[in-house]
Scaffold this motif. Structure first.
Motif, PDB file in Angstrom:
ATOM      1  N   PHE A  32       0.832  -1.208   0.000  1.00  0.00           N
ATOM      2  CA  PHE A  32       0.000   0.000   0.000  1.00  0.00           C
ATOM      3  C   PHE A  32       0.865   1.256   0.000  1.00  0.00           C
ATOM      4  N   PRO A  40       4.084   7.679  -5.981  1.00  0.00           N
ATOM      5  CA  PRO A  40       3.595   9.032  -6.295  1.00  0.00           C
ATOM      6  C   PRO A  40       4.547  10.133  -5.848  1.00  0.00           C
ATOM      7  N   VAL A  41       5.086  10.011  -4.635  1.00  0.00           N
ATOM      8  CA  VAL A  41       5.915  11.099  -4.119  1.00  0.00           C
ATOM      9  C   VAL A  41       7.226  11.185  -4.897  1.00  0.00           C
ATOM     10  N   LEU A  44       6.638  12.638  -8.216  1.00  0.00           N
ATOM     11  CA  LEU A  44       6.430  14.090  -8.130  1.00  0.00           C
ATOM     12  C   LEU A  44       7.778  14.802  -8.073  1.00  0.00           C
ATOM     13  N   ILE A  57       0.675  17.619 -17.665  1.00  0.00           N
ATOM     14  CA  ILE A  57       0.801  16.957 -16.375  1.00  0.00           C
ATOM     15  C   ILE A  57       1.651  15.690 -16.471  1.00  0.00           C
ATOM     16  N   TRP A 267       2.612  22.498 -13.479  1.00  0.00           N
ATOM     17  CA  TRP A 267       2.783  21.294 -12.665  1.00  0.00           C
ATOM     18  C   TRP A 267       4.220  21.095 -12.225  1.00  0.00           C
TER      19      TRP A 267
ATOM     20  N   LEU B 116       1.699  15.803  -0.325  1.00  0.00           N
ATOM     21  CA  LEU B 116       1.147  14.465  -0.513  1.00  0.00           C
ATOM     22  C   LEU B 116      -0.097  14.509  -1.398  1.00  0.00           C
ATOM     23  N   LEU B 118      -0.845  16.702  -3.701  1.00  0.00           N
ATOM     24  CA  LEU B 118      -0.430  16.960  -5.081  1.00  0.00           C
ATOM     25  C   LEU B 118       0.146  15.696  -5.710  1.00  0.00           C
ATOM     26  N   ALA B 119       1.025  15.000  -4.961  1.00  0.00           N
ATOM     27  CA  ALA B 119       1.655  13.786  -5.492  1.00  0.00           C
ATOM     28  C   ALA B 119       0.595  12.752  -5.860  1.00  0.00           C
ATOM     29  N   LEU B 120      -0.382  12.554  -4.971  1.00  0.00           N
ATOM     30  CA  LEU B 120      -1.420  11.557  -5.239  1.00  0.00           C
ATOM     31  C   LEU B 120      -2.276  11.965  -6.427  1.00  0.00           C
ATOM     32  N   TYR B 121      -2.591  13.250  -6.482  1.00  0.00           N
ATOM     33  CA  TYR B 121      -3.440  13.736  -7.566  1.00  0.00           C
ATOM     34  C   TYR B 121      -2.778  13.473  -8.923  1.00  0.00           C
ATOM     35  N   VAL B 122      -1.483  13.867  -9.011  1.00  0.00           N
ATOM     36  CA  VAL B 122      -0.751  13.662 -10.256  1.00  0.00           C
ATOM     37  C   VAL B 122      -0.667  12.169 -10.576  1.00  0.00           C
ATOM     38  N   PHE B 123      -0.387  11.363  -9.550  1.00  0.00           N
ATOM     39  CA  PHE B 123      -0.260   9.923  -9.749  1.00  0.00           C
ATOM     40  C   PHE B 123      -1.569   9.305 -10.238  1.00  0.00           C
ATOM     41  N   ILE B 125      -3.874  10.746 -11.921  1.00  0.00           N
ATOM     42  CA  ILE B 125      -4.126  11.116 -13.318  1.00  0.00           C
ATOM     43  C   ILE B 125      -3.218  10.313 -14.252  1.00  0.00           C
ATOM     44  N   TRP B 126      -1.942  10.195 -13.875  1.00  0.00           N
ATOM     45  CA  TRP B 126      -0.999   9.422 -14.678  1.00  0.00           C
ATOM     46  C   TRP B 126      -1.450   7.982 -14.859  1.00  0.00           C
ATOM     47  N   LEU B 131      -8.929   6.544 -10.500  1.00  0.00           N
ATOM     48  CA  LEU B 131      -8.847   6.937  -9.096  1.00  0.00           C
ATOM     49  C   LEU B 131      -8.908   8.447  -8.923  1.00  0.00           C
ATOM     50  N   ILE B 140      -7.937   6.184  -0.271  1.00  0.00           N
ATOM     51  CA  ILE B 140      -6.518   5.810  -0.299  1.00  0.00           C
ATOM     52  C   ILE B 140      -5.678   6.873   0.402  1.00  0.00           C
ATOM     53  N   PHE B 212      -6.866  18.498  -2.631  1.00  0.00           N
ATOM     54  CA  PHE B 212      -6.419  18.123  -3.966  1.00  0.00           C
ATOM     55  C   PHE B 212      -7.220  16.964  -4.545  1.00  0.00           C
TER      56      PHE B 212
END
Lengths: 300, 268
Positions: A32, A40-41, A44, A57, A267, B116, B118-123, B125-126, B131, B140, B212
């Protein structure tokens, strides 16, 4: 940490449940965190080195320092960095000054009921939704708020005092939000000081303030470091407090991140500011962990 | 004792100031929600349940409250299960990776919420699996920031657990699973409950991450109050706040009952 054999002289054969083969328990949590946190982090952070493309993006893979150059070449952004750091430091200082006495009373009171009641008050004010507490503060501190209407009614001022939508408002808001963390960090450290030390100094004729200055305060330093750094890290990363109490006039790093992304769609640049914010707060947190270690190790 | 180590008078005064900083805003929200006028003035205009009634018919705040409640419930269930299993590993395994994992599990609360989110949002979408801007995505995110609290509380109750009780059950013929299920689990239940209440409260009040990840039709209570604070001070928001205050106070009381307060505060 936990000695599984319980310190018995002949190591018993461990039942399979207690054997080190427990990985299946932690695999779901690891997956998880890996999937929804690390990937994700890290991506980013990676995208902050990507060439800036407003509105774009997805990851392009064009390495460039542009985003970071932009942060450090425009006074707008390093002013924001300084403002964040300055606000964080001020808030940590104010929290320490007003939090220490409360923590001291909770740690030292002889009435167990008082200590429990005060702790529950601090805990529940910490856990209550921040936005709700800010609602209360805004009703209190606005131009038509309780403080200003009260002062005007009493004839103390004729103009409302500028308490909100400026740095004063942001500081008060951040102190309100982070104070419980300071108090809770201090309680443990003050409690671990042996009261006999203070009593001995008192009975040898030291004044109360002298004891406080030369014994209690120095011995609670680990808690003071820990609390200050924790509050600093929380304060610089807060978005909602500067947004509401500063009314978009006090631009800090988190506000920049949101504006760059939600309003301008930059972005990669937003990611660069986010990386910078994370590194600053990680640095404070790393110092916090070191302070905690010392706190645990330095107990009398 | 009291005259040897009394609390200095200045300390009492400053402590009262600190308590006021913490509690007065909460009190104001309660007053604003129960006040009869549009604006809270001093002295208050009068007592009225008008805003409370408004809350129950409000097209924004009531659904937001329900959404926050449901979201917190779903988050709590997932993060309690994941967190409890991980805690058993963290306290019982002899693996060297334990310390690294412990640090890893706490990282999501160290990371600023905006970063966090922002990172999740971008992820989301990618990755493009639906999600982004969804309830699942919100859950999540909330699980990430609540699991550390479950792990901290459950680990604390497992560290103190006397393993010989479980071993006794084993030597009397219980299977490992039976021994855990019938002996250990009931004994650490208070710790697990405290951890899950903690998770619930954290999720219920979560703002910066949600900012976000949500959409206009996925408004949680903090977001709904936030937008009412930006555009208009609606006392209905304060009325919604009163319910949240009650919820949090009751949960805090229960969780402090369940977990040993002194143990949480004094570091080992």
């Amino acid at each position: 940490m936990t000695d599984l054999t319980g310190g018995s002289p002949t190591p018993r054969q461990r039942p399979s449940w207690l054997s080190p083969n427990l990985w299946w328990l932690v695999i779901p949590a690891i997956l998880f965190i890996l999937l929804f946190f690390l990937i994700p982090v890290l991506s980013l952070f990676a995208s902050s080195f990507d060439k800036a493309m407003p509105g774009q993006i997805t990851f392009q893979g064009n390495f460039s320092w542009n985003n970071y150059e932009r942060i450090f070449s425009r006074s707008l952004y390093y002013t924001a960095i300084w403002r964040s750091v300055w606000l964080g430091a001020t808030v940590a200082g104010v929290c320490l000054v007003i939090g220490y006495p409360l923590a001291f009373i909770i740690a030292r009171t002889f009435r167990a009921g008082t200590a429990t009641l005060l702790t529950i008050l601090v805990l529940s004010s910490m856990q209550l939704d921040m936005v709700i507490r800010l609602y209360g503060l805004m009703v209190l501190m606005g131009d038509k708020g309780l403080i200003n209407t009260g002062l005007i009614a009493l004839g103390i001022t004729s103009e409302p005092l500028p308490l909100m939508y400026n740095e004063v408002g942001v500081i008060v808001g951040l102190v309100q939000v982070t104070l419980p963390f300071m108090v809770l960090s201090l309680i443990g450290s003050i409690r671990s000081i042996n009261p006999a030390l203070e009593e001995a100094a008192r009975s040898l004729g030291s004044s109360r303030w002298h004891v406080m200055r030369t014994i209690t305060w120095p011995l609670s330093l680990p808690g003071i470091y820990a609390g200050t750094l924790l509050v600093f890290a929380l304060a610089i990363s807060s978005y909602v407090v500067p947004a509401l109490m500063g009314g978009w006039k006090v631009i800090t790093l988190p506000i920049h991140i949101y504006q760059q992304i939600a309003e301008v769609g930059r972005w990669q640049f937003g990611a660069a500011v986010a990386t910078l914010l994370f590194l600053t707060s990680l640095f404070a947190m790393a110092l916090y962990v070191v302070a905690l270690r010392r706190n645990a190790g330095g107990r009398v | 004792m009291d005259d040897i180590n009394p609390i200095p008078f200045t300390f009492r005064i400053i402590a009262v100031v600190a308590l006021m900083v913490l509690l007065v805003p909460v009190l104001i929200v309660v007053l604003a929600g129960l006040n009869s006028g549009e604006y809270l003035t001093f002295p208050p205009e009068g007592f009225s349940l008008r805003w409370i009634e408004n809350f129950f018919t409000s097209p924004t705040f009531l659904p937001a409250f329900k959404l926050s409640f449901g979201l917190a419930l779903a988050t709590t269930i997932i993060s309690t299960i994941l967190g409890t299993l991980a805690s058993i590993f963290l306290t019982r395994s002899t693996s060297k990776a334990r310390e690294i994992l412990r640090g890893l599990f706490f990282l999501p609360v160290v990371l600023p919420g905006v970063v966090l989110g922002l990172a999740l949002y971008v992820f989301f979408i990618w990755s493009d699996v639906g999600l982004a801007r969804s309830l699942a995505g919100l859950i999540i995110g909330h699980v990430l920031v609540t699991m550390p609290f479950v792990i901290a509380t459950v680990t604390a109750s497992l560290v103190d657990f006397d393993l010989s009780v479980e071993e006794a059950a084993r030597s009397l013929g219980a299977t490992p699973f039976q021994a855990f299920w019938k002996v250990t689990l009931p004994l650490i239940t208070p710790g697990i409950s405290a951890g899950s209440i903690f998770a619930f409260i954290v999720s219920f009040g979560q703002f910066e991450l949600t900012l976000f990840l949500s959409t206009p039709d996925l408004q949680t209570l903090p977001l709904a109050i936030y937008s009412s604070l930006r555009y208009a001070f609606e006392p209905t928001a304060a009325a919604a706040g009163i319910f949240a205050i009650c919820l949090v106070t009751v949960s805090t009381l229960i969780s402090t009952r369940l977990s040993n307060l002194k143990k949480l505060l004094s570091r080992r």
